[in-house]
Design a protein around this motif. Structure first.
Motif, PDB file in Angstrom:
ATOM      1  N   PRO A 179      70.427 -84.012  48.616  1.00 12.56           N
ATOM      2  CA  PRO A 179      70.279 -84.754  47.360  1.00 12.56           C
ATOM      3  C   PRO A 179      69.090 -84.240  46.550  1.00 12.56           C
ATOM      4  CG  PRO A 179      70.420 -86.263  49.239  1.00 12.56           C
ATOM      5  CD  PRO A 179      70.434 -84.896  49.780  1.00 12.56           C
ATOM      6  N   ALA A 180      69.300 -83.987  45.265  1.00  7.85           N
ATOM      7  CA  ALA A 180      68.220 -83.468  44.420  1.00  7.85           C
ATOM      8  C   ALA A 180      67.374 -84.617  43.895  1.00  7.85           C
ATOM      9  CB  ALA A 180      68.807 -82.652  43.272  1.00  7.85           C
ATOM     10  N   HIS A 181      66.867 -85.425  44.809  1.00 14.00           N
ATOM     11  CA  HIS A 181      66.051 -86.578  44.449  1.00 14.00           C
ATOM     12  C   HIS A 181      64.585 -86.163  44.440  1.00 14.00           C
ATOM     13  CE1 HIS A 181      63.995 -90.442  45.066  1.00 14.00           C
ATOM     14  NE2 HIS A 181      65.044 -90.959  44.427  1.00 14.00           N
ATOM     15  N   VAL A 182      63.809 -86.737  43.508  1.00 11.36           N
ATOM     16  CA  VAL A 182      62.402 -86.362  43.389  1.00 11.36           C
ATOM     17  C   VAL A 182      61.644 -86.598  44.701  1.00 11.36           C
ATOM     18  CG1 VAL A 182      60.330 -86.620  42.008  1.00 11.36           C
ATOM     19  CG2 VAL A 182      62.521 -87.159  41.037  1.00 11.36           C
ATOM     20  N   GLY A 183      62.038 -87.638  45.408  1.00 10.38           N
ATOM     21  CA  GLY A 183      61.315 -87.988  46.620  1.00 10.38           C
ATOM     22  C   GLY A 183      61.723 -87.165  47.829  1.00 10.38           C
ATOM     23  N   TRP A 184      62.668 -86.239  47.640  1.00 12.24           N
ATOM     24  CA  TRP A 184      63.192 -85.507  48.791  1.00 12.24           C
ATOM     25  C   TRP A 184      62.104 -84.737  49.531  1.00 12.24           C
ATOM     26  CZ3 TRP A 184      67.332 -86.309  51.468  1.00 12.24           C
ATOM     27  CH2 TRP A 184      67.715 -85.381  52.434  1.00 12.24           C
ATOM     28  N   ILE A 185      61.095 -84.264  48.795  1.00 13.09           N
ATOM     29  CA  ILE A 185      59.992 -83.534  49.416  1.00 13.09           C
ATOM     30  C   ILE A 185      59.359 -84.356  50.531  1.00 13.09           C
ATOM     31  CG2 ILE A 185      57.656 -82.682  48.980  1.00 13.09           C
ATOM     32  CD1 ILE A 185      58.548 -81.725  46.341  1.00 13.09           C
ATOM     33  N   LYS A 186      59.255 -85.676  50.285  1.00 10.12           N
ATOM     34  CA  LYS A 186      58.696 -86.523  51.338  1.00 10.12           C
ATOM     35  C   LYS A 186      59.761 -86.865  52.375  1.00 10.12           C
ATOM     36  CE  LYS A 186      55.779 -88.842  48.007  1.00 10.12           C
ATOM     37  NZ  LYS A 186      55.493 -90.141  47.404  1.00 10.12           N
ATOM     38  N   MET A 187      60.997 -87.055  51.883  1.00 10.21           N
ATOM     39  CA  MET A 187      62.059 -87.491  52.789  1.00 10.21           C
ATOM     40  C   MET A 187      62.367 -86.444  53.843  1.00 10.21           C
ATOM     41  SD  MET A 187      64.763 -89.467  50.452  1.00 10.21           S
ATOM     42  CE  MET A 187      64.300 -90.183  48.903  1.00 10.21           C
ATOM     43  N   GLU A 188      62.276 -85.156  53.466  1.00  8.66           N
ATOM     44  CA  GLU A 188      62.676 -84.130  54.428  1.00  8.66           C
ATOM     45  C   GLU A 188      61.751 -84.131  55.638  1.00  8.66           C
ATOM     46  OE1 GLU A 188      62.856 -80.486  52.251  1.00  8.66           O
ATOM     47  OE2 GLU A 188      60.718 -80.409  51.867  1.00  8.66           O
ATOM     48  N   LYS A 189      60.464 -84.427  55.405  1.00  6.36           N
ATOM     49  CA  LYS A 189      59.534 -84.472  56.540  1.00  6.36           C
ATOM     50  C   LYS A 189      59.890 -85.640  57.458  1.00  6.36           C
ATOM     51  CE  LYS A 189      55.838 -82.392  54.051  1.00  6.36           C
ATOM     52  NZ  LYS A 189      54.780 -82.721  53.140  1.00  6.36           N
ATOM     53  N   ILE A 190      60.307 -86.751  56.843  1.00  4.66           N
ATOM     54  CA  ILE A 190      60.670 -87.917  57.650  1.00  4.66           C
ATOM     55  C   ILE A 190      61.935 -87.632  58.458  1.00  4.66           C
ATOM     56  CG2 ILE A 190      61.451 -90.310  57.471  1.00  4.66           C
ATOM     57  CD1 ILE A 190      59.516 -90.520  55.057  1.00  4.66           C
ATOM     58  N   LEU A 191      62.865 -86.889  57.842  1.00  6.76           N
ATOM     59  CA  LEU A 191      64.088 -86.523  58.563  1.00  6.76           C
ATOM     60  C   LEU A 191      63.772 -85.625  59.753  1.00  6.76           C
ATOM     61  CD1 LEU A 191      66.827 -85.757  55.920  1.00  6.76           C
ATOM     62  CD2 LEU A 191      66.801 -87.576  57.618  1.00  6.76           C
ATOM     63  N   GLN A 224      61.598 -96.032  56.503  1.00 10.06           N
ATOM     64  CA  GLN A 224      60.631 -95.126  55.874  1.00 10.06           C
ATOM     65  C   GLN A 224      61.226 -94.492  54.621  1.00 10.06           C
ATOM     66  OE1 GLN A 224      59.744 -92.819  59.530  1.00 10.06           O
ATOM     67  NE2 GLN A 224      57.672 -92.674  58.738  1.00 10.06           N
ATOM     68  N   LEU A 225      62.495 -94.086  54.737  1.00  9.71           N
ATOM     69  CA  LEU A 225      63.154 -93.450  53.591  1.00  9.71           C
ATOM     70  C   LEU A 225      63.302 -94.430  52.426  1.00  9.71           C
ATOM     71  CD1 LEU A 225      65.944 -91.392  55.416  1.00  9.71           C
ATOM     72  CD2 LEU A 225      63.873 -90.497  54.364  1.00  9.71           C
ATOM     73  N   SER A 226      63.660 -95.680  52.752  1.00 11.70           N
ATOM     74  CA  SER A 226      63.841 -96.667  51.682  1.00 11.70           C
ATOM     75  C   SER A 226      62.557 -96.866  50.894  1.00 11.70           C
ATOM     76  CB  SER A 226      64.255 -98.027  52.239  1.00 11.70           C
ATOM     77  OG  SER A 226      65.291 -97.886  53.140  1.00 11.70           O
ATOM     78  N   LYS A 227      61.445 -96.838  51.633  1.00 10.24           N
ATOM     79  CA  LYS A 227      60.161 -97.031  50.966  1.00 10.24           C
ATOM     80  C   LYS A 227      59.950 -95.967  49.881  1.00 10.24           C
ATOM     81  CE  LYS A 227      57.046 -98.732  54.258  1.00 10.24           C
ATOM     82  NZ  LYS A 227      56.090 -98.280  55.276  1.00 10.24           N
ATOM     83  N   ILE A 228      60.296 -94.737  50.215  1.00  8.03           N
ATOM     84  CA  ILE A 228      60.119 -93.645  49.246  1.00  8.03           C
ATOM     85  C   ILE A 228      61.081 -93.805  48.079  1.00  8.03           C
ATOM     86  CG2 ILE A 228      60.359 -91.156  48.919  1.00  8.03           C
ATOM     87  CD1 ILE A 228      59.426 -90.919  51.834  1.00  8.03           C
ATOM     88  N   LEU A 229      62.315 -94.220  48.421  1.00  7.37           N
ATOM     89  CA  LEU A 229      63.327 -94.383  47.389  1.00  7.37           C
ATOM     90  C   LEU A 229      62.900 -95.426  46.357  1.00  7.37           C
ATOM     91  CD1 LEU A 229      65.927 -92.869  47.208  1.00  7.37           C
ATOM     92  CD2 LEU A 229      67.093 -94.767  48.291  1.00  7.37           C
ATOM     93  N   ASN A 230      62.190 -96.456  46.842  1.00  6.65           N
ATOM     94  CA  ASN A 230      61.811 -97.541  45.940  1.00  6.65           C
ATOM     95  C   ASN A 230      60.519 -97.266  45.181  1.00  6.65           C
ATOM     96  OD1 ASN A 230      64.037 -98.983  46.701  1.00  6.65           O
ATOM     97  ND2 ASN A 230      62.982 -99.881  48.465  1.00  6.65           N
ATOM     98  N   GLN A 231      59.833 -96.182  45.546  1.00  9.57           N
ATOM     99  CA  GLN A 231      58.615 -95.852  44.804  1.00  9.57           C
ATOM    100  C   GLN A 231      58.989 -95.386  43.404  1.00  9.57           C
ATOM    101  OE1 GLN A 231      56.520 -92.885  47.021  1.00  9.57           O
ATOM    102  NE2 GLN A 231      55.524 -94.393  48.337  1.00  9.57           N
TER     103      GLN A 231
END
Lengths: 269, 726
Positions: free
Chosen positions: B362-374, B398-405
């Motif tokens: 997903p080309a989501h702005v938060g993906w940079i953080k999400m990939e580390k969590i994955l 953890q992922l939801s938190k980033i999504l909601n930022q």
């Protein structure tokens, strides 16, 4: 008997301390591809210098080498004189703002390089110093660490000699360079070694501040080599040995000065 | 009057001549990672020949710190006209406003090239896909034969993969069926997500509004992935790749860079490539796609020429040429992927086929953080033995938190920042001047000559950066948008509340407390022993210092090698019959930090030893002689004379070493990237992530000031304790 024990102990510790470097050197001599089958050989079965040649020919390494040497030399010279001047002023003189200056030097030592990177870059841009030797040299001319080290050393020196010289009519600069400086030799040698080492090995700032091949230093050149050719131990180690060689040479010169400090033995009360 | 006219005409002459120069030719600055300089030269020459009015100034960046360089130059307004970014960075850059929108220009090419998603925001385009790649299955044909498997029939389904892994593992104790990447930022999720997708799972919902990871499909995929563990090698991707080349691992999911490295290290290796196995044999496999994007700076003065050059780099010929010569990337141009070249080379053919079915995350702005969590999810299941439902649950929240930022957008342009800092500086100096203690002398003239060169340097290169980061630490500063808004203490409060920060703080303190005393005892002890006189004195003086001569990065690389699964340390332990930790040192949660600490003690002891050797020179020899006459032995001399005389230097070394230890970074960056399971994340590493991969310079600066405060406290107590003793 006791002497022998100490010698054996020291020798054993020395072997442990040098072992990884030995590993680095022998690995750099192994032919490409042999590493996987003979990773843990103490001495390579066949020796080659091809790795060194490959690294050296992959870019203008002679230029990188000269850049590193020139930059490190000027920075070292600057620190030996300028840091001594500052440290001397801090220890022996009083002036306005001394405490404030002192506190802020401490703070600069505590700031991670990653944080001051951006503002430093901005300053360099305003000065038009990006991609010049100025950017590589000027910020490091007086390193806070060296000022501290020299202050620590100067404090332990007896003041009587300087006072005698002053009574004889010596100027403040004569006192500093003719009397204090020779006494500070061992500490200055340490400053010299550390500064040269730091300047020689530094990667991040030269990488950020230079943009052309002609301005690159050795660590930057090696990092780019590593980046393009993938991790390949034998070449990586050859590159590391190439970088370490000159510093070992410089170290041996300064090391003599440290010992010279002993024979000079001017500190007697 | 005449004089004025003269000056005026002079300036006119200068400016007009300058203009003709810029009209004559345009210089484009281009920064890229993918091509080395030797390869770039003929390409640039070819382009310049076809476009005599354009000069290309191309610079190659290193993968390690290249992004830092791009960000630093963006902040200071010195960025190149065209540069390369990885696809994971695409969304962040595209939304930031630093990139030029090229929707219209790229219109004719949209259908002919792959992978536009990372540089698209809704239907606007901010970049051009250049070189692309994917992950696919490599299998060792020799090991397949040995294990009684058909080398012309690579596993197509999960069951086949598992049974093949079992059979290969059964061959010998140091052979592994499969390689699972763990304890890194990227490779663990790159090599897991194809299984997730093929198993029907998704990380985010289609509209990116919800986290859909906690699903039955994900559970089944992870359960399958975990079932591979007993037959698999758990390690960093790099190590897995090397051991595959060394015929120790039967199958890996990895990238095309292996073609080149296998050729180099073990050209005789017989291997094949195939698609990612799927749950059912009838399924069409989906693979993971990523790539490199070429983008233009919004502020570029030569957008037309810049696009011209991008088109040149993305042309059929150039893309194919790069793919052919490097063999680790593929063209993004679909037609070039079907070039006859790929028919001839079975490995490259397999690679190109995978690309056409590749899917991008997903080309989501938060993906940079999400990939580390994955990637952390894989560590949780594989290394920490957390139960799958629990790991999925934790990761999802953890992922939801980033999504909601929400992305905060600053209101003040940073262009005026420098000006305000300078004003602040002047006020500070003036205020200090008037408030100074009038009784203190200003200082002799000669004193000021002594300190003046330094004061100048200090103001510009120390105080200004300090004030800059201080101001930034009180603001929300997104470095990409170059706008900020003051936010008071919120950066400090949020940092102190962040559990990740507190963990990093714990690791850092542990590191300092565990290394400083050891380093001190070793360096003082050895220095005193050498000083009191041994044969070959100068050999020892020089020898112990030698490890310091090499840079931290080199030493860290060397020790990565030393600590690896088949490295020297394990070799020694095996020889001596001592059990070795499993998994190996740097990917073992309990050992990674300790391993790095041992290295730090080893590499810094020599450094402080030299300081002590120099300090020992200033102890008058007469003191020793006198005590010897009084009948003191060596040990008594050490405690009565040597130690007290060394006190100022000991204090100095303890303070400096503590400061250095609390700032530990390059070792972590080179060896573990903060892993496994974030067990080696230190404060400066945390700060680096915040500033340079999440673009929150404000938070990073606040972390730096918290760290500095901590160091001041340490230094204060150390000085107090060590001084009181005397």
């Amino acid at each position: 008997m006791k002497k022998t024990m100490i010698f054996i102990f020291l020798f054993g510790s020395l072997l442990i301390s040098l072992f990884p470097l030995y590993l680095m050197f022998t690995t750099s001599l192994k032919p490409e591809g042999s590493l996987l089958t003979a990773m843990n050989e103490l001495w390579p079965r066949s020796i080659t210098f091809k790795n060194y040649w490959d690294v050296w020919m992959s870019g203008p390494f002679d230029r990188y080498f000269l850049n590193s040497l020139g930059v490190a030399f000027v920075i070292t010279l600057g620190n030996i004189f300028l840091a001594l001047m500052v440290a001397y002023a801090f220890v022996r003189r009083s002036f306005v703002g001394k405490k404030l200056f002192f506190g802020t030097i401490l703070l600069t030592m505590m700031m991670p390089a990653q944080i001051v990177m951006v503002p430093t870059f901005i300053v360099m841009k305003h000065f038009g110093w990006l991609n010049t030797y100025w950017a590589l040299i000027v910020p490091s001319l007086v390193l806070p660490f060296n000022v501290f080290l020299l202050m620590q050393y100067l404090k332990s020196l007896p003041i009587s000699l300087e006072e005698a010289a002053r009574l004889d009519g010596a100027s403040p600069f004569q006192i500093l360079f003719k009397i204090v400086m020779p006494l500070t030799k061992p500490a200055l040698a340490v400053v010299g070694i550390n500064t040269f080492l730091g300047a020689w090995n530094t990667f991040l700032y030269p990488f950020l501040l230079t943009n052309t091949t002609e301005m690159r230093t050795l660590p930057v050149g090696l990092a780019l080599y590593k980046g393009v050719h993938g991790v390949d131990w034998v070449h990586l180690m050859a590159g590391s040995c190439l970088a370490a060689g000159p510093v070992i040479f410089v170290f041996l010169i300064f090391q003599k000065l440290i010992i010279a400090g002993l024979t000079a033995g001017a500190v007697k009360e | 009057m005449k004089f004025l006219f003269f000056i005026l005409s002079f300036f006119v002459a200068i400016s007009s001549s300058a203009q003709t120069v810029t009209l004559g030719s345009v210089t484009l600055h281009v920064w890229q990672f993918s091509i080395d300089e030797e390869q770039a030269r003929p390409l640039v020459a070819e382009f310049e020949k076809a476009h005599p009015n354009i000069k290309i100034h191309m610079q190659q960046l290193s993968w390690d710190f290249g992004n830092d360089k791009i960000i630093t130059s963006l902040i200071s307004g010195n960025a190149p006209d065209v540069f390369e970014i990885g696809s994971t960075w695409g969304p962040h850059f595209s939304q930031s406003g630093v990139l030029k929108e090229i929707t219209q220009e790229t219109e004719p090419y949209r259908d002919r090239y792959l992978m536009w998603e990372p540089v698209m925001v809704q239907d606007k385009v901010y970049g051009f896909p250049w070189l692309v790649g994917t992950r696919f299955l490599f299998y060792n044909k020799t090991l397949f034969k040995k294990a009684g498997l058909d080398p012309s029939h690579p596993p197509r389904t999960w069951d086949e993969l598992l049974s093949a892994a079992k059979k290969i593992k059964a061959l010998s104790s140091d052979t592994y069926g499969y390689g699972i990447a763990v304890a890194e930022e990227f490779a663990p999720w790159h090599t897991f997500i194809p299984y997730l997708w093929n198993g029907g799972g998704e990380v985010l919902s289609r509209d990116w509004k919800e986290v859909t990871l906690n699903s039955k499909a994900a559970y089944q995929t992870l359960a399958f992935y975990q079932s591979l563990k007993p037959y698999a090698l758990l390690n960093h991707q790099e190590q897995i790749d090397q051991l595959f080349a060394a015929e120790k691992v039967g199958m890996i999911l990895s990238g095309a860079w292996n073609f080149k490295s296998i050729q180099k290290t073990n050209s005789k290796l017989e291997y094949g490539v195939s698609s990612v196995p799927t749950p059912k044999s009838s399924q069409l496999p989906i693979s993971f796609g990523g790539g490199e994007m070429l983008v233009m700076l919004d502020k570029t003065k030569h957008p037309k020429e810049a696009f011209e050059f991008i088109r040149f780099l993305t042309s059929y010929e150039v893309e194919l040429h790069l793919s052919r010569s490097q063999r680790n990337v593929l063209p993004s141009l679909k037609a070039a992927l079907k070039d006859p070249f790929f028919e001839k080379d079975s490995h490259m053919k397999g690679f190109a086929e995978q690309m056409l079915t590749a899917k991008t995350p997903p080309a989501h702005v938060g993906w940079i953080k999400m990939e580390k969590i994955l990637s952390g999810l894989i560590d949780r299941v594989m290394l920490q033995n957390e139960s799958i439902p629990q790991a999925l649950e934790g990761t999802s929240s953890q992922l939801s938190k980033i999504l909601n930022q929400t992305q905060k957008k600053g209101t003040i342009s940073d262009e005026h920042l420098t000006f305000w800092i300078l004003v602040f500086l002047v006020i500070l100096v003036l205020g200090f001047w008037f408030l100074r203690n009038r009784k203190l002398p200003v200082g002799e003239f000669s004193t000021w000559i002594l300190v003046l060169p330094w004061v100048g340097l200090f103001l510009v290169f120390s105080l200004y950066p300090l004030l800059y980061s201080l101001v930034i630490s009180f603001s929300d500063y997104n470095v990409l948008t170059s706008h900020f808004s003051l936010s008071g203490f919120s950066n400090y409060v949020e940092t102190l509340k962040d559990s990740e920060f507190l963990k990093a703080l714990g690791h850092t303190l542990f590191f300092a407390v565990g290394t400083v005393p050891f380093t001190l005892v070793i360096s003082v002890g050895l220095a005193a022993l050498i000083h009191q006189g041994v044969p070959w004195k100068s050999l020892f003086q020089a020898g112990f210092f030698l490890p310091v001569v090499t840079s931290v990065i080199v030493i860290a690389t060397l020790f990565t090698f030393f600590y690896s699964e088949s490295g020297f340390l394990n070799f020694i332990l095996t020889t001596l019959g001592i059990p070795k930790p499993n998994p190996a040192w740097l990917i073992n949660r309990n050992w990674a930090l300790l391993s790095i600490m041992a290295m730090a003690v080893w590499s810094s002891s020599g450094y402080y030893l030299i300081l002590f050797l120099a300090a020992l020179q200033s102890i008058p020899a007469s003191l020793y002689e006198a005590s010897r006459l009084d009948g003191a032995n060596g040990l008594q001399q050490f405690f009565k004379i040597t130690l007290p005389s060394l006190k100022p230097m000991i204090l100095f070394v303890v303070v400096i070493n503590t400061i250095n230890s609390l700032q530990v970074f390059p070792e972590i960056f080179t060896m573990t990237k903060g892993g496994p399971a974030r067990s080696t994340t230190t404060i400066v590493y945390y700060l680096y992530e915040k500033g340079f991969s999440e673009f929150q310079m404000g938070t990073a600066s606040a972390v730096a000031y918290i760290l500095a405060l901590l160091m001041c406290l340490f230094a204060y107590f150390q000085m107090k304790v060590l001084r009181e003793k005397s």
